[in-house]
Design a protein around this motif. Structure first.
Motif, mmCIF file in Angstrom:
data_model
loop_
_atom_site.group_PDB
_atom_site.id
_atom_site.type_symbol
_atom_site.label_atom_id
_atom_site.label_comp_id
_atom_site.label_asym_id
_atom_site.label_seq_id
_atom_site.Cartn_x
_atom_site.Cartn_y
_atom_site.Cartn_z
ATOM 1 N N LEU A 100 0.813 -1.221 0.000
ATOM 2 C CA LEU A 100 0.000 0.000 0.000
ATOM 3 C C LEU A 100 0.844 1.267 0.000
ATOM 4 O O LEU A 100 0.432 2.297 -0.519
ATOM 5 C CB LEU A 100 -0.871 0.021 1.263
ATOM 6 C CG LEU A 100 -2.204 -0.692 1.209
ATOM 7 C CD1 LEU A 100 -2.854 -0.649 2.575
ATOM 8 C CD2 LEU A 100 -3.105 -0.026 0.176
ATOM 9 N N TYR A 104 -16.307 2.773 3.228
ATOM 10 C CA TYR A 104 -15.122 2.012 2.841
ATOM 11 C C TYR A 104 -15.332 1.209 1.547
ATOM 12 O O TYR A 104 -14.843 0.085 1.439
ATOM 13 C CB TYR A 104 -14.699 1.030 3.949
ATOM 14 C CG TYR A 104 -14.437 1.634 5.302
ATOM 15 C CD1 TYR A 104 -13.235 2.311 5.570
ATOM 16 C CD2 TYR A 104 -15.365 1.526 6.340
ATOM 17 C CE1 TYR A 104 -12.985 2.856 6.830
ATOM 18 C CE2 TYR A 104 -15.115 2.074 7.604
ATOM 19 C CZ TYR A 104 -13.931 2.724 7.831
ATOM 20 O OH TYR A 104 -13.694 3.247 9.072
ATOM 21 N N VAL A 109 -15.215 2.385 14.827
ATOM 22 C CA VAL A 109 -14.947 1.429 13.755
ATOM 23 C C VAL A 109 -13.486 1.582 13.346
ATOM 24 O O VAL A 109 -13.056 2.682 12.970
ATOM 25 C CB VAL A 109 -15.855 1.677 12.538
ATOM 26 C CG1 VAL A 109 -15.565 0.647 11.444
ATOM 27 C CG2 VAL A 109 -17.323 1.641 12.943
ATOM 28 N N LEU A 110 -12.740 0.491 13.480
ATOM 29 C CA LEU A 110 -11.300 0.511 13.199
ATOM 30 C C LEU A 110 -10.961 -0.461 12.072
ATOM 31 O O LEU A 110 -11.593 -1.512 11.952
ATOM 32 C CB LEU A 110 -10.511 0.073 14.450
ATOM 33 C CG LEU A 110 -10.685 0.916 15.702
ATOM 34 C CD1 LEU A 110 -9.931 0.269 16.875
ATOM 35 C CD2 LEU A 110 -10.182 2.335 15.473
ATOM 36 N N MET A 111 -9.946 -0.111 11.307
ATOM 37 C CA MET A 111 -9.417 -1.026 10.299
ATOM 38 C C MET A 111 -8.235 -1.778 10.916
ATOM 39 O O MET A 111 -7.353 -1.162 11.548
ATOM 40 C CB MET A 111 -8.934 -0.256 9.063
ATOM 41 C CG MET A 111 -10.017 0.542 8.367
ATOM 42 S SD MET A 111 -11.408 -0.450 7.743
ATOM 43 C CE MET A 111 -12.678 -0.016 8.942
ATOM 44 N N THR A 170 -5.738 -2.804 9.646
ATOM 45 C CA THR A 170 -4.483 -2.378 9.016
ATOM 46 C C THR A 170 -3.760 -1.287 9.804
ATOM 47 O O THR A 170 -2.612 -0.977 9.511
ATOM 48 C CB THR A 170 -4.812 -1.856 7.609
ATOM 49 O OG1 THR A 170 -6.012 -1.081 7.682
ATOM 50 C CG2 THR A 170 -5.020 -2.986 6.634
ATOM 51 N N LEU A 171 -4.417 -0.679 10.783
ATOM 52 C CA LEU A 171 -3.783 0.399 11.564
ATOM 53 C C LEU A 171 -2.642 -0.153 12.428
ATOM 54 O O LEU A 171 -2.655 -1.327 12.807
ATOM 55 C CB LEU A 171 -4.826 1.063 12.478
ATOM 56 C CG LEU A 171 -5.864 1.952 11.781
ATOM 57 C CD1 LEU A 171 -6.954 2.365 12.772
ATOM 58 C CD2 LEU A 171 -5.215 3.184 11.168
ATOM 59 N N ARG A 211 -4.969 2.558 21.422
ATOM 60 C CA ARG A 211 -5.435 3.859 21.910
ATOM 61 C C ARG A 211 -6.949 4.010 21.678
ATOM 62 O O ARG A 211 -7.689 4.405 22.578
ATOM 63 C CB ARG A 211 -4.679 4.994 21.209
ATOM 64 C CG ARG A 211 -4.893 6.345 21.864
ATOM 65 C CD ARG A 211 -4.137 7.458 21.167
ATOM 66 N NE ARG A 211 -4.764 7.819 19.908
ATOM 67 C CZ ARG A 211 -4.180 7.741 18.705
ATOM 68 N NH1 ARG A 211 -2.943 7.328 18.605
ATOM 69 N NH2 ARG A 211 -4.850 8.092 17.619
ATOM 70 N N HIS A 212 -7.394 3.661 20.496
ATOM 71 C CA HIS A 212 -8.831 3.781 20.208
ATOM 72 C C HIS A 212 -9.646 2.761 21.014
ATOM 73 O O HIS A 212 -10.745 3.070 21.480
ATOM 74 C CB HIS A 212 -9.085 3.613 18.715
ATOM 75 C CG HIS A 212 -8.654 4.796 17.900
ATOM 76 N ND1 HIS A 212 -9.331 5.988 17.920
ATOM 77 C CD2 HIS A 212 -7.610 4.963 17.076
ATOM 78 C CE1 HIS A 212 -8.723 6.849 17.119
ATOM 79 N NE2 HIS A 212 -7.677 6.263 16.594
ATOM 80 N N LYS A 272 -11.251 -5.301 7.921
ATOM 81 C CA LYS A 272 -9.948 -5.565 7.291
ATOM 82 C C LYS A 272 -9.051 -6.380 8.241
ATOM 83 O O LYS A 272 -8.008 -5.916 8.697
ATOM 84 C CB LYS A 272 -9.250 -4.257 6.876
ATOM 85 C CG LYS A 272 -10.078 -3.408 5.902
ATOM 86 C CD LYS A 272 -9.284 -2.237 5.334
ATOM 87 C CE LYS A 272 -10.175 -1.343 4.484
ATOM 88 N NZ LYS A 272 -9.547 -0.063 4.114
ATOM 89 N N THR A 279 -16.030 7.328 4.832
ATOM 90 C CA THR A 279 -14.727 6.788 5.251
ATOM 91 C C THR A 279 -13.936 6.265 4.065
ATOM 92 O O THR A 279 -14.475 5.611 3.184
ATOM 93 C CB THR A 279 -14.925 5.609 6.227
ATOM 94 O OG1 THR A 279 -15.954 4.762 5.718
ATOM 95 C CG2 THR A 279 -15.272 6.088 7.612
ATOM 96 N N ASP A 301 -7.968 3.760 5.646
ATOM 97 C CA ASP A 301 -7.915 3.293 7.038
ATOM 98 C C ASP A 301 -8.578 4.255 8.012
ATOM 99 O O ASP A 301 -8.295 4.212 9.219
ATOM 100 C CB ASP A 301 -6.449 3.099 7.473
ATOM 101 C CG ASP A 301 -5.782 1.981 6.694
ATOM 102 O OD1 ASP A 301 -6.504 1.148 6.122
ATOM 103 O OD2 ASP A 301 -4.535 1.936 6.671
ATOM 104 N N LEU A 321 -13.811 5.616 12.152
ATOM 105 C CA LEU A 321 -15.142 6.232 12.280
ATOM 106 C C LEU A 321 -15.589 6.156 13.736
ATOM 107 O O LEU A 321 -15.538 5.077 14.335
ATOM 108 C CB LEU A 321 -16.168 5.505 11.410
ATOM 109 C CG LEU A 321 -17.629 5.919 11.656
ATOM 110 C CD1 LEU A 321 -17.887 7.360 11.233
ATOM 111 C CD2 LEU A 321 -18.594 4.983 10.944
ATOM 112 N N ASP A 338 -9.894 12.629 18.259
ATOM 113 C CA ASP A 338 -9.146 11.407 17.966
ATOM 114 C C ASP A 338 -9.896 10.511 16.986
ATOM 115 O O ASP A 338 -9.982 9.304 17.187
ATOM 116 C CB ASP A 338 -8.850 10.655 19.269
ATOM 117 C CG ASP A 338 -7.705 9.647 19.078
ATOM 118 O OD1 ASP A 338 -6.940 9.798 18.114
ATOM 119 O OD2 ASP A 338 -7.603 8.720 19.896
#
Lengths: 242, 242
Positions: free
Chosen positions: A72, A113, A158-160, A162-163, A170-171, A182, B150, B153, B156, B174
């Motif tokens: 990527l 997305y 909502v998290l990917m 890939t982070l 943290r989130h 993902k 979105t 990555d 949301l 954040d």
């Protein structure tokens, strides 16, 4: 703008029965049907609508020139994909200019997305474009768990997958309810992050939500090597409930 | 478990055309249709399905004993609502025990901040319950803005406008993309929080998404006194895009 309309049609999570009445109608009356797929594959969006496309409709498979072969963060990735989307948009514009409507099949909700967004940004100022929202894969995933995702004033993040791990943690540390998409090869990192955030006991893995082969398992019991693309992790909120 | 099934049927954001094929079919074949409403009102869920309920179907309006008359943090609020949900669940159980299926109308997606969740938790161990996921109001809201919510990555975050201002700000600081629901009388607080987080210029207010009277306005131009219940604030993510 004259000419035909490009419809970005959300198909929902996979079960054709969860498609909207509008999507169903647009599809059953379509003359042109476009969809993304990996070269050599049938394409998930196209498979959802098996048996629904009218006889004589012209299909336009848009085959990704690359998926995971180039990383990527390699500038060539962006170049190659950008040229691909521009080319697809040109083809769709030619159809619209000729007065034809085109249904573009989109898994899930097109503006969440979705790949269609890359066509939409190239088409919106030059053709008529309409987007049909849909049930997301994450809605199907939390429905599959048999528990509501959010209560009262719960915060949903909502998290990917890939982070980077520290961003995931943290989130995770500052939310009530959580969805992670993902997953794929990121599963081990995601499990470590959930462990660090103290959420592992509440995390569920849903594979193929609202598709054949749907499974729901506690994340702690899931295979840590690799998960299918259609995997979603869900951590339910615990908010106020009378 | 024998007996009938209680279906928690997501109707989507409001336009009946965005209802799923499954919801449409369940509704058009229903013998019992239950729905929440405020006393003296028709009920939003019931209005969405006007003209779709078969003749002879029995309707069961479940009227909230209280909405905003008792503050949320007053213990009586929980007591009154809890008794109400228990009573509704009892009535539905009686129907299921008699072998009847019941369609419970749910705005949006039933497991995403929905009232049906309070029945589901009381019914799931004593009756057959099935939940039909649906398009959320927030999907309709971001679709109405004509921009994807979105990319890549993007993170949301979904916030309720009822949260304290400092919590709103912390979460706004954040995230990449943002949805705020439960706006109503919280609009001035939400605008201050978005100002503090430096997001005001990117915030859109969507009223009545996918309903008659839908409007999309920059939040900066919106009425700061009070917004209708069906208002959603959207801040789009700016993530990676080829």
């Amino acid at each position: 703008m004259s000419g035909g309309t490009i419809y970005g049609v959300g198909l929902g999570p996979g079960d054709p029965d969860l498609m909207s009445v509008r999507a169903d109608r647009l599809l059953r009356n379509a003359r042109h049907v476009a969809f993304f797929r990996k070269a050599g594959k049938k394409g998930q969006a196209r498979q959802i609508v098996n048996g629904m496309i009218p006889e004589g409709a012209i299909e336009f498979p848009m085959e990704y020139p690359v998926t995971t072969e180039i990383p990527l963060d390699d500038p060539r990735y962006n170049e190659v994909l950008s040229a691909f989307y521009a080319d697809c948009a040109l083809r769709l514009t030619e159809l619209a200019d000729a007065g034809e409507d085109v249904v573009v099949l989109c898994e899930g909700d097109p503006f969440f997305y979705g790949s269609f967004m890359h066509l939409h940004s190239r088409l919106k100022d030059i053709c008529k474009v309409e987007v049909v929202p849909a049930t997301t894969g994450m809605s199907a995933a939390w429905t599959a768990t048999g528990q509501p995702i959010t209560w009262g004033d719960d915060v949903l993040t909502v998290l990917m997958g890939t982070l980077p791990e520290d961003e995931l943690v943290r989130h995770m540390n500052d939310t009530d309810a959580l969805v992670i998409m993902k997953i794929g090869r990121n599963i081990a990192k995601i499990r470590r992050a959930l462990d660090t955030a103290g959420l592992s006991d509440r995390a569920w893995l849903v594979q193929y939500a609202a598709m054949p082969g749907q499974t729901v398992t506690p994340l702690a019991e899931a295979d840590c090597e690799k998960q299918p693309y259609f995997s979603i992790v869900v951590v339910h909120g615990q908010g106020r409930r009378p």
